[in-house]
Enzyme design. Structure first.
Site, PDB file in Angstrom:
ATOM      1  N   THR B 149       0.809  -1.210   0.000  1.00 26.75           N
ATOM      2  CA  THR B 149       0.000   0.000   0.000  1.00 26.75           C
ATOM      3  C   THR B 149       0.852   1.274   0.000  1.00 26.75           C
ATOM      4  O   THR B 149       1.742   1.415   0.836  1.00 26.75           O
ATOM      5  CB  THR B 149      -0.907  -0.015   1.246  1.00 26.75           C
ATOM      6  OG1 THR B 149      -1.626  -1.240   1.247  1.00 26.75           O
ATOM      7  CG2 THR B 149      -1.861   1.148   1.260  1.00 26.75           C
ATOM      8  N   GLU B 150       0.539   2.170  -0.926  1.00 25.00           N
ATOM      9  CA  GLU B 150       1.262   3.451  -1.059  1.00 25.00           C
ATOM     10  C   GLU B 150       2.752   3.238  -1.263  1.00 25.00           C
ATOM     11  O   GLU B 150       3.568   4.073  -0.896  1.00 25.00           O
ATOM     12  CB  GLU B 150       1.003   4.365   0.149  1.00 25.00           C
ATOM     13  CG  GLU B 150      -0.461   4.679   0.415  1.00 25.00           C
ATOM     14  CD  GLU B 150      -1.129   5.453  -0.706  1.00 25.00           C
ATOM     15  OE1 GLU B 150      -0.417   6.023  -1.557  1.00 25.00           O
ATOM     16  OE2 GLU B 150      -2.366   5.482  -0.741  1.00 25.00           O
ATOM     17  N   LEU B 151       3.088   2.097  -1.837  1.00 22.43           N
ATOM     18  CA  LEU B 151       4.472   1.706  -2.087  1.00 22.43           C
ATOM     19  C   LEU B 151       5.276   1.693  -0.783  1.00 22.43           C
ATOM     20  O   LEU B 151       6.492   1.896  -0.776  1.00 22.43           O
ATOM     21  CB  LEU B 151       5.136   2.638  -3.119  1.00 22.43           C
ATOM     22  CG  LEU B 151       6.097   1.939  -4.109  1.00 22.43           C
ATOM     23  CD1 LEU B 151       5.333   0.949  -4.978  1.00 22.43           C
ATOM     24  CD2 LEU B 151       6.818   2.932  -4.992  1.00 22.43           C
TER      25      LEU B 151
END
Lengths: 407, 472
Positions: B149-151
């Site tokens: 998530t979100e890198l």
């Protein structure tokens, strides 16, 4: 630079936010090196020079009192009784005049003052001083700034404005060199309702005192001890302020949580109506009328409250949430207010949406983390909103206008 | 030789409606806003489908057909897939068509676009498994490369990926951790032997994702030719240019009138113009190049704003409070073990809810610097917490029922065991109690004497013989 300033109210006269704003601005103008000549209409109830606290700069401000009975927050046709002179035996002579008569009288006196004093610029606060400002401009030829703290549309909370006040506003706006509005909210009203060119109107948001006030013993100790939560309304009880919406929201809140107590602090023409409404809604056990609270009593109440609500129908700026934050208490304010433009760490709601208002009040009481964050971040936020910043903007307006005249 | 690895992230959260305190205990639907606002999930999906998903997929399909060398990767949150299925099934089909070309890789992810790895690894693992199952069912392939998530990235996440059989993981190529090194090489995560990490070239990626439509930008308007030149400039100084961005860049973040679709249409041919340039999927990139060094990220790294950390989700007290409260339900939700309730709990874990509560930029007075369907971070928090309060009530109620049921079952079991034991007791053959020892001795003594007399004395034997004779 010397500024001839017209106002009607100055602390510690107890009239509301407008005097507070004049005081805050004037104080900081003095520290910016501006010499302020402040003209106030004399008001019977406040005989005696209003006390100024200018932290060692009193010498730069001179107060001139004019014999007039202007009281703010009156409609143009309302009757005002004032002392117009004294009989030979020393008893005062009374005369009853309308607000408009007073405003015109103030203007005549203003022209005389303008002819006998030296100054570079004229600054007139609120509609009661507009004509005085215009008269001074005509008498002296100096540039005029009108400072709009409210318009007739705010006081009426609708489009049914007092036509005579509206006319004064519009004429004065047309004559002024620059108009200062206390918010974008007010600027839009002046553009849309008074049809004034947008480029003539500058927004200078009000500031607030950023010092940390002394902490007082809490009020309503017994209620607090019982675990009750306090929601405070502080302001005039009048249609513009939306107190009726506040009471309706209170009904919705108490249905869910009877442990929440609503305190109404203030006075005004809607007081009896609101008291009746509280009775009709069966809220007598949860609403306390505290009367008008000032100074330490007011501060104590701000500090006691868990949440302060400003439900205004139309609020040009609104100092209440800033004062509340200064005392470490978060606020819920209506979106129909100028202060909503500059505050992030407050709860915002449409004044008419009493369901949403009740929801936010309940949520604030349920979620302590949010209440703490609103208070702590809000406190940081108001540090940016000092009167110093407002005064700096006003000074640059002064300089622009004076340079324009010289050029 | 230089390859380009484009990867687009597809995500839509289930936004929480303006759920009020009065609704707690009365309304179990948190995500069904029906208004004309951006809280209406169906409305958002339909809007973004028209602006972005449909035209972009159409164009990507044309590009795949026109350029056999063209390749890219996609990642999907399960919440996006579920909403496509419900509100825009044709969008889902168009994604399936892209994947069917065999040149579009799908990455592993958490199903609910959550930050679970940083709060509960077991829950994180359950979400990754659920995601994998969903991707296998919809697209018929199993993801080999992981993105969080979100890198978001950290050394221990890379280690987890290695332990769980992935080939590699995606991360931001951030200067703080790269130092003088370039993001255009393949690296090894710290303490990992087999997997590799692919680093986003944030300069080139953000030129498209953030700056493309900015008229104040010096390179505006950006042409595909110019951009390809910037990519080609890395020949001799890199192996792979990793262009990672939100899928919604095309048509939603950058509107059609910015020229973003013309840019996309021209990009593959412009990139491929240079003879030594190719496109590779993440798996191909990982298999093509050896690691050139170690990427050591001890603290959480993300691709968000200038801080590149989690502060946009966890920076203030209300965010931390909401996160702590949602994960505090884990044990109870697992105990209840009701798929529907678990799903609602997970939908509330989606990172977007906490992002909407961010006040980081508000301090600068720049409240519009981010996109949120709520009017303020506090509105977002109130809606979320009210919905969560309702969920807490339901969970508490259910957990009590589950426990009572378990307790009842346990009691019933004990009762049954007791009853069985009793029955067993009753079934045993009855044994007459042995008489006290002395008495036996006394009795036996008399008996023995008589017997002894009968057997051994002369008269006695005669009498004994008399009896026995008769019997015979």
């Amino acid at each position: 630079m010397k500024v001839l300033t017209f106002g009607w109210d100055f602390p510690p006269s107890r009239n509301g936010g407008l005097g507070v704003a004049c005081y805050g601005l004037t104080r900081e103008l003095a520290t910016e090196g501006i010499e302020v000549l402040f003209v106030l209409p004399k008001k019977q109830e406040t005989i005696g020079t209003p006390k100024f606290i200018f932290a060692g700069q009193e010498h730069k401000t001179t107060v001139i009192e004019v014999n007039s009975a202007i009281a703010p927050y009156h409609s143009g046709s309302s009757q005002v009784t004032s002392v117009i002179g004294y009989h030979s035996d020393g008893t005062p002579k009374y005369a009853t005049r309308t607000m408009l008569d007073e405003v015109h009288l103030f203007a005549i006196q203003a022209a005389a003052i303008a002819r006998t004093h030296q100054f570079d610029i004229i600054h007139a606060h609120d509609w009661t001083s507009y004509l005085a400002g215009v008269a001074a401009k005509k008498a002296s030829g100096k540039p005029l700034i009108l400072h709009v703290h409210a318009t007739s549309f705010d006081q009426a909370a609708s489009n049914n404005v007092d036509p005579s006040i509206f006319r004064i506003e519009q004429d004065a706006f047309n004559t002024a060199d620059t108009i200062v509005a206390v918010s974008e909210f007010t600027r839009r009203i002046i553009i849309e309702k008074h049809r004034i060119a947008p480029e003539k109107i500058v927004v200078v948001h009000n500031g607030c005192d950023t010092f940390i006030p002394p902490v007082h013993d809490p009020s309503l100790k017994e209620l607090k001890a019982q675990g009750k939560k306090i929601v405070l309304y502080h302001g005039r009880i009048t249609i513009q302020k939306g107190v009726d919406y506040f009471v309706r929201a209170a009904r919705r809140v108490v249905d869910v949580d009877p442990n929440i107590v609503f305190v109404i602090s203030g006075w005004g023409d809607m007081q009896n109506q609101i008291i009746r409404m509280v009775g009709e809604l069966g809220l007598s056990g949860n609403v306390i009328f505290a009367g008008a609270l000032w100074e330490e009593e007011r501060d104590r109440m701000y500090q006691t409250a868990d949440l302060v609500v400003m439900p205004s129908v139309s609020e040009p700026f609104g100092l209440v949430p800033l004062e509340a934050l200064q005392h470490g208490t978060p606020s819920l304010i209506s979106k129909q207010s100028g202060v909503a433009e500059v505050l992030t760490h407050v709860l915002k709601v449409d004044f008419w949406d009493t369901d949403a208002m009740a929801n936010q009040i309940l949520a604030t009481m349920r979620y302590d983390v949010m209440r703490t964050q609103l208070a702590s971040h809000g406190r940081q936020e108001i540090n940016r909103l000092s009167w110093r910043e407002a005064a700096k903007k006003v000074v640059s307006l002064y300089k622009n206008l004076v340079n324009l005249i010289r050029a | 030789m230089l390859s380009v690895c484009p990867y687009f992230h597809v995500h839509q959260p289930y936004r929480v409606k303006q759920y009020r305190v009065f609704d707690i205990g009365n309304d179990t639907e948190y995500f069904n806003d029906g208004s004309e606002t951006d809280l209406n999930n169906r409305r958002i999906i339909e809007k973004v489908a028209n602006k972005s998903y449909r035209p972009t997929n159409k164009m990507l399909k044309e590009l795949l057909d026109a350029h056999p060398e063209f390749r890219f990767a996609l990642s999907f949150s399960g919440t996006a897939l579920d909403q496509f299925e419900a509100y825009a099934p044709d969008v889902l089909e168009s994604f399936q068509e892209l994947v069917a070309t065999g040149r579009v890789e799908i990455l592993a992810d958490t199903y609910h676009h959550s930050l679970a790895f940083f709060y509960s690894v077991p829950e994180f693992e359950r979400q990754v498994q659920k995601h994998q199952k969903r991707i296998e069912d919809l697209f018929g392939l199993t993801p080999k490369v992981f993105r969080n998530t979100e890198l978001s990235y950290r050394n221990d996440l890379a280690k987890w990926c290695e332990d769980n059989g992935y080939l590699g993981i995606m991360a931001e190529g951030w200067d703080k951790y790269l130092g003088w090194r370039s993001p255009n090489y393949v690296y090894s995560p710290k303490d990992c032997r087999s997997i590799k990490v692919l680093l986003k070239n944030y300069k080139l990626s953000d030129d498209v994702a953030f700056r493309f439509g900015n008229q104040a930008w010096e390179s505006f308007p950006l042409r595909a030719e110019t951009f390809a030149d910037w990519v080609h400039a890395h020949h001799g100084d890199g192996q792979t240019v990793n262009l990672f961005m939100d899928y919604e860049t095309f048509g939603e973040h950058q509107w059609e009138d910015t020229g973003i679709f013309n840019f996309l249409r021209a990009l593959p041919s412009q990139i491929l113009k240079h003879p030594d340039t190719s496109f590779k999927t993440p798996t191909e990139t990982i298999l093509s190049y050896d690691s050139t060094g170690e990427y050591d990220v001890p603290d959480v790294l993300t691709w968000a704003d200038t801080d590149r950390d989690l502060t946009a989700w966890t920076g203030n007290d209300i965010q931390r409070d909401a996160l702590a409260k949602i994960y505090a339900l884990e044990a109870d939700v697992m105990e209840i073990n009701d798929p529907q309730l678990t799903e609602i709990w997970r939908k509330l874990q989606t990172s977007d809810h906490f992002y909407y509560m961010c006040t980081k930029w508000s301090n600068d007075g720049d409240v519009h610097a981010y996109f949120s369907p709520y009017q303020s971070p506090y509105d977002a928090y109130i809606a979320f917490m009210n919905a969560l309060s309702d969920l807490q009530l339901r969970v508490a109620d259910r957990v009590m029922k589950v426990r009572l049921k378990k307790q009842a079952a346990q009691e019933a079991k004990e009762k049954r065991a007791e009853a069985r034991a009793k029955a067993k007791e009753l079934a045993k053959p009855t044994v007459r109690p042995e008489p006290p020892l002395e008495l036996v001795v006394a009795k036996v003594t008399i008996k023995m004497r008589i017997e002894a007399w009968l057997r051994h004395s002369h008269i006695g034997r005669k009498i004994w013989g008399l009896f026995h004779k008769n019997k015979k």
